[in-house]
Design an enzyme around this catalytic site. Structure first.
Site, short mmCIF file in Angstrom:
data_model
loop_
_atom_site.label_atom_id
_atom_site.label_comp_id
_atom_site.label_asym_id
_atom_site.label_seq_id
_atom_site.Cartn_x
_atom_site.Cartn_y
_atom_site.Cartn_z
N CYS A 55 0.82 -1.22 0.00
CA CYS A 55 0.00 0.00 0.00
C CYS A 55 0.85 1.27 0.00
O CYS A 55 0.33 2.36 -0.17
CB CYS A 55 -0.94 0.00 1.20
N HIS B 154 -0.14 11.13 16.03
CA HIS B 154 -0.85 10.39 14.99
C HIS B 154 0.14 9.45 14.28
O HIS B 154 1.21 9.85 13.83
CB HIS B 154 -1.44 11.37 13.97
N HIS C 33 -3.56 4.50 10.36
CA HIS C 33 -4.89 3.91 10.52
C HIS C 33 -4.75 2.40 10.58
O HIS C 33 -3.76 1.83 10.10
CB HIS C 33 -5.79 4.30 9.34
N ASP D 114 -9.00 -5.63 7.08
CA ASP D 114 -9.29 -6.07 5.72
C ASP D 114 -8.64 -7.42 5.36
O ASP D 114 -8.60 -7.80 4.20
CB ASP D 114 -8.89 -4.99 4.70
N ARG E 166 -4.46 -4.64 9.48
CA ARG E 166 -3.36 -3.97 8.78
C ARG E 166 -3.18 -2.60 9.40
O ARG E 166 -3.96 -1.69 9.15
CB ARG E 166 -3.69 -3.86 7.29
N CYS F 33 -1.56 0.50 9.10
CA CYS F 33 -0.93 1.23 8.01
C CYS F 33 -0.34 2.50 8.62
O CYS F 33 -1.07 3.42 8.97
CB CYS F 33 -2.04 1.53 7.00
#
Ligand SMILES: [Zn+2]
Length: 165
Positions: A98, A135, A138, A142, A151, A153
């Site tokens: 990704c 932060h 996310h 999935d 996952r 990410c």
């Protein structure tokens, strides 16, 4: 008969150039986990680079496929770039394709906080550092990250790396 001699002399030189240079070890610039947490934005700006600040403190996203950690497979621990908290183990990192470093689980559930994020007309689960609130990225359910199906990410810019000794 001069020609073959010259070739022979050049061989060692050419040989040197053909070898791959060893990958530069990636480590945190400075482990700041022992320092007190910055109390305000000015403090964070001082600690972080502009891009780190944009992602960690302003919930930005780094451009995909730009992180030094996206295709990086050394053994060690990924830590929060903001506070040094240990977040992910290299053992749970996988290539999700990704464009961001991806993990199938956090080192410890208590190390990350998951928050529902309704921004950009999407319902996503934001992942932040439990210690400093930075932060990270996310988490998606999935099925890509096995065995958990999750996952994580994560923006590489939010992470530092401590090599396994
Ligand atoms: Zn942190």
């Amino acid at each position: 008969m001069r020609f073959p001699v010259i070739i022979l002399l050049l061989l060692p030189v050419l040989g040197c150039g053909s070898g791959k240079t060893p990958a530069k070890p990636i480590t945190m610039k400075e482990d700041q986990s022992h320092l007190p947490m910055p109390a305000d934005d000015a403090g964070w700006k001082q600690r972080l680079t502009e891009e780190e600040y944009r992602v960690l403190r302003l919930k930005g996203t780094e451009r995909p496929f730009t992180s030094e950690f996206e295709q990086f497979w050394d053994s060690g621990t990924y830590v929060c770039k903001g506070c040094g908290s240990e977040l992910f183990s290299s053992e749970t990192k996988f290539d999700a394709g990704c464009g961001w470093p991806s993990f199938y689980q956090a080192m410890d559930k208590s190390k990350v906080k998951e928050i529902t994020d309704n921004s950009h007309n999407m319902i996503r689960t934001e992942v932040v550092c439990a210690k400093c609130g930075g932060h990270l990225g996310h988490v998606f359910n999935d099925g890509y990250g096995q065995p958990t199906g999750l996952r994580y990410c994560i923006n590489g810019v939010s992470l530092g790396f401590k090599k396994k000794q």
